[in-house]
Design a protein around this motif. Structure first.
Motif, short mmCIF file in Angstrom:
data_model
loop_
_atom_site.label_atom_id
_atom_site.label_comp_id
_atom_site.label_asym_id
_atom_site.label_seq_id
_atom_site.Cartn_x
_atom_site.Cartn_y
_atom_site.Cartn_z
N GLY A 9 -26.32 14.51 20.69
CA GLY A 9 -26.50 14.06 21.97
C GLY A 9 -26.09 12.51 21.70
O GLY A 9 -26.61 11.82 21.10
N GLY A 11 -25.49 9.77 23.92
CA GLY A 11 -25.48 9.04 25.03
C GLY A 11 -25.89 7.74 24.63
O GLY A 11 -25.77 6.87 23.57
N TYR A 12 -26.74 6.67 25.56
CA TYR A 12 -27.36 5.63 25.39
C TYR A 12 -28.25 5.48 24.18
O TYR A 12 -28.07 4.36 23.46
N VAL A 13 -28.64 6.65 23.68
CA VAL A 13 -29.49 6.61 22.53
C VAL A 13 -28.84 6.88 21.27
O VAL A 13 -28.83 6.28 20.26
N ASP A 32 -21.90 16.46 20.24
CA ASP A 32 -22.37 16.68 21.79
C ASP A 32 -21.81 17.92 22.62
O ASP A 32 -20.64 18.04 22.05
N VAL A 80 -31.13 13.96 22.90
CA VAL A 80 -30.82 14.40 24.25
C VAL A 80 -31.59 14.14 25.36
O VAL A 80 -32.77 13.85 25.28
N THR A 82 -33.98 14.20 28.75
CA THR A 82 -35.18 14.82 28.88
C THR A 82 -35.49 14.46 30.52
O THR A 82 -36.40 13.67 30.72
N SER A 96 -32.09 23.56 23.90
CA SER A 96 -30.86 24.06 23.28
C SER A 96 -30.45 23.33 21.97
O SER A 96 -29.92 24.09 21.23
N SER A 115 -36.07 12.17 21.56
CA SER A 115 -36.02 12.23 23.04
C SER A 115 -37.47 11.66 23.63
O SER A 115 -38.28 12.60 22.95
N THR A 116 -37.57 11.07 24.62
CA THR A 116 -38.63 10.80 25.11
C THR A 116 -39.24 12.00 25.81
O THR A 116 -38.66 12.68 26.73
N GLU A 149 -37.44 6.76 20.35
CA GLU A 149 -36.28 5.52 21.02
C GLU A 149 -36.60 4.35 21.60
O GLU A 149 -37.42 4.73 22.87
N PRO A 153 -31.23 -0.90 26.54
CA PRO A 153 -29.66 -1.29 27.15
C PRO A 153 -29.60 -2.69 27.56
O PRO A 153 -30.27 -2.97 28.32
N ARG A 328 -28.47 5.70 36.90
CA ARG A 328 -29.66 6.62 37.37
C ARG A 328 -30.68 6.04 37.79
O ARG A 328 -31.64 5.18 37.11
N1 LIG Z 1 -31.25 5.05 27.88
C1 LIG Z 1 -32.66 4.53 27.47
O1 LIG Z 1 -32.37 3.23 27.51
C2 LIG Z 1 -33.26 5.29 26.57
C3 LIG Z 1 -34.39 4.65 25.89
C4 LIG Z 1 -35.07 5.16 25.25
C5 LIG Z 1 -35.44 6.76 25.17
N2 LIG Z 1 -34.53 7.26 25.86
C6 LIG Z 1 -34.38 8.44 25.83
O2 LIG Z 1 -33.78 9.35 24.88
C7 LIG Z 1 -33.11 10.65 25.49
C8 LIG Z 1 -31.73 10.49 25.41
O3 LIG Z 1 -31.31 9.60 26.66
P1 LIG Z 1 -29.95 8.86 26.85
O4 LIG Z 1 -30.19 7.64 27.62
O5 LIG Z 1 -29.10 8.66 25.41
O6 LIG Z 1 -29.23 10.09 27.37
P2 LIG Z 1 -27.93 10.17 27.88
O7 LIG Z 1 -27.59 10.89 29.36
O8 LIG Z 1 -27.03 9.06 28.13
O9 LIG Z 1 -27.19 10.94 26.68
C9 LIG Z 1 -27.41 12.32 26.27
C10 LIG Z 1 -26.04 13.00 25.60
O10 LIG Z 1 -26.48 14.12 25.23
C11 LIG Z 1 -25.56 15.26 25.63
N3 LIG Z 1 -26.44 16.52 25.44
C12 LIG Z 1 -26.94 17.34 26.45
N4 LIG Z 1 -27.63 18.32 26.07
C13 LIG Z 1 -27.12 18.53 24.65
C14 LIG Z 1 -27.30 19.48 23.64
N5 LIG Z 1 -27.97 20.46 23.82
N6 LIG Z 1 -26.69 19.11 22.49
C15 LIG Z 1 -25.82 18.22 22.43
N7 LIG Z 1 -25.76 17.12 23.17
C16 LIG Z 1 -26.51 17.51 24.28
C17 LIG Z 1 -25.28 15.09 26.77
O11 LIG Z 1 -23.70 15.55 26.86
C18 LIG Z 1 -25.07 13.27 26.83
O12 LIG Z 1 -23.63 12.86 26.10
C19 LIG Z 1 -33.97 10.93 26.62
O13 LIG Z 1 -35.17 11.54 26.30
C20 LIG Z 1 -34.46 9.58 27.05
O14 LIG Z 1 -35.50 9.45 27.95
C21 LIG Z 1 -33.48 6.58 26.73
#
Ligand SMILES: NC(=O)c1ccc[n+]([C@@H]2O[C@H](COP(=O)([O-])OP(=O)(O)OC[C@H]3O[C@@H](n4cnc5c(N)ncnc54)[C@H](O)[C@@H]3O)[C@@H](O)[C@H]2O)c1
Length: 416
Positions: A9, A11-13, A32, A80, A82, A96, A115-116, A149, A153, A328
């Motif tokens: 995954g 993304g932001y994390v 990803d 990933v 949540t 998954s 993931s949270t 995490e 950001p 979001r």
């Molecule tokens: N964004 C934040 O500031 C932040 C801070 C702390 C915790 N979190 C937590 O971290 C987790 C991820 O958040 P995020 O903001 O990085 O999400 P995001 O949507 O930015 O990125 C998630 C990535 O995971 C990929 N993905 C989805 N299902 C997948 C799978 N089965 N296998 C591989 N890749 C997959 C998606 O394509 C996407 O690129 C969440 O649980 C969120 O609550 C986020």
């Protein structure tokens, strides 16, 4: 401990973690499921404001959407999404990703969920899927831990290196392996007894924030009726050197965390017959804020002899917080939708969000110029990005409803 790590995954994390590991000379495969995301990263485009494009080319960092490429990894970190689906935790991505990791897991490997989620997820959801898919047994054949995490950001001061990392494993060896793993990229790793304590620590942090924001939002509503400047009150209160931490009112809460995470906990405790009253009240108050902003604007326009339904409203900021493009759950978007439903002609400025789709209609961001400001009947400050010239706003807007106390006081500037 140096190993071939896999961040699942990106993304932001996940992406900042993958980059931090590579910068610490750990070989990393970023995985990803989204092939477009992988194509973008391979082309050198980070897609995350806090990660410069150049960082995705750090030596030792590679990207794939083919789980076959993960077979030689020794540590897997699941980052990933949540989300909530109709108010319920949606763990489809965690499930998954667990199945993907299970298909390549080998004896001696470490798996960490970041993931949270609600307390119990690592043991009740991830663990059985990993065991079933790999034919291995956690604790005996491989190591399993949870580490929340805490990334913020857009925060220029605190990043992965200097934000303490909480870690809890399913047993002592798992905790130790996870502590050693994160010590490669974090100055301070904080160990707790188990995965549930680590999961709960994250929910306590975000629930604390959610509830305190609701507290000041509720105060903002009646402070206005009492003719008290709440921002001044907060600045005065924060001079107390102990026992107080400032939180600020605004148009609501947004992002992937604050509006979502407490619901995970609330859902989990409801299953046991409890009601998490603080969270439910906080949700109710914060969710009402966009509507309160619209009411305030309607009243202010009315005082100026204008009807909202015939007014042009320029909204400053669409992202959920300053310095990011993430929309979001953004309360700014909610405010814009509500203004449009009332018949207002809504435009917006946001240097991070060039386009957005509001209820099927595509809008392009306006440049923040004197002409654009002057053309609006009212300007609403929703997300005060540092790049906004607020002096220009103050000088040229017919009037300003400032939901963030970002614009200097003036005759035509009204705070929330
Ligand atoms: N964004 C934040 O500031 C932040 C801070 C702390 C915790 N979190 C937590 O971290 C987790 C991820 O958040 P995020 O903001 O990085 O999400 P995001 O949507 O930015 O990125 C998630 C990535 O995971 C990929 N993905 C989805 N299902 C997948 C799978 N089965 N296998 C591989 N890749 C997959 C998606 O394509 C996407 O690129 C969440 O649980 C969120 O609550 C986020």
């Amino acid at each position: 401990m140096s190993c071939l790590a896999c961040v699942v995954g990106l993304g932001y994390v996940g992406l900042p973690l993958a980059v931090a590991l590579a910068e610490a000379e750990v070989e990393v495969v970023g995985y990803d499921v989204n092939p477009e995301r992988i194509a973008g990263l391979r082309a050198g485009c980070s897609g995350i404001e806090d990660v410069p494009d150049a960082a995705v080319s750090t030596p030792g960092l590679s990207f794939t959407s083919d789980s076959g490429d993960l077979a030689t990894c020794q540590a897997y970190v699941l980052c990933v999404p949540t989300p909530l689906r109709e108010g319920m935790p949606d763990l489809a991505a965690v499930e998954s990703a667990s199945r993907t990791v299970a298909s390549v897991l080998r004896a001696g490997d470490l798996v960490v969920l970041e993931s949270t989620t609600y307390p119990g997820t690592t043991e009740e959801v991830v663990w059985p899927l990993l065991d079933a898919g790999s034919g291995l047994v956690a604790g005996r054949d491989y190591l399993l831990a949870y580490s929340p995490e805490r990334i913020d950001p857009g925060n220029p001061t605190y990043g992965i290196r200097n934000t303490p990392k909480v870690v809890g494993g399913i047993d002592g060896p798992s905790t130790k392996a996870a502590v050693d793993f994160y010590a490669q990229v974090c100055d301070t790793v904080v160990q707790v007894d188990g995965t549930r304590e680590a999961e709960m620590a994250k929910l306590l942090e975000n629930t604390f924030r959610h509830v305190n924001i609701a507290l000041v939002n509720e105060m903002a509503v009646f402070c206005r009726e009492l003719d008290i400047d709440l921002w001044q009150v907060i600045e005065a209160a924060r001079t107390k050197p102990f026992g107080f931490m400032p939180f600020y009112p605004g148009p609501g809460v947004g992002g992937h965390c604050i509006p979502v995470d407490p619901s995970y906990l609330s859902w989990r405790v409801r299953k046991m017959g409890f009601t998490f009253r603080f969270v439910e009240l906080a949700q109710e108050i914060n969710a009402q804020m966009p509507s309160y902003v619209v009411t305030r604007l309607t009243d202010l326009l009315n005082d100026a002899g204008l009807a909202l339904s015939r007014s042009k409203v320029l909204c400053l900021g669409a992202a959920y917080k300053p310095g990011v493009a993430d929309c979001r759950e953004s309360p700014a978007i909610e405010v814009m939708k509500r203004l449009r439903r009332k018949g207002a002609e809504v435009s917006y400025a946001d240097p991070y969000v060039p386009e957005l789709v509001l209820e099927g209609e595509r809008l392009s961001a306006e440049p923040l110029t004197q002409q654009v400001l002057a053309a609006a009947d009212a300007v609403v400050v929703l997300t005060p990005h540092a790049g906004f010239d607020l002096e220009l706003v103050r000088a040229h807007a017919a009037f300003v409803l400032d939901t963030r106390a970002a614009v200097l006081a003036g005759d035509r500037v009204f705070r929330l």
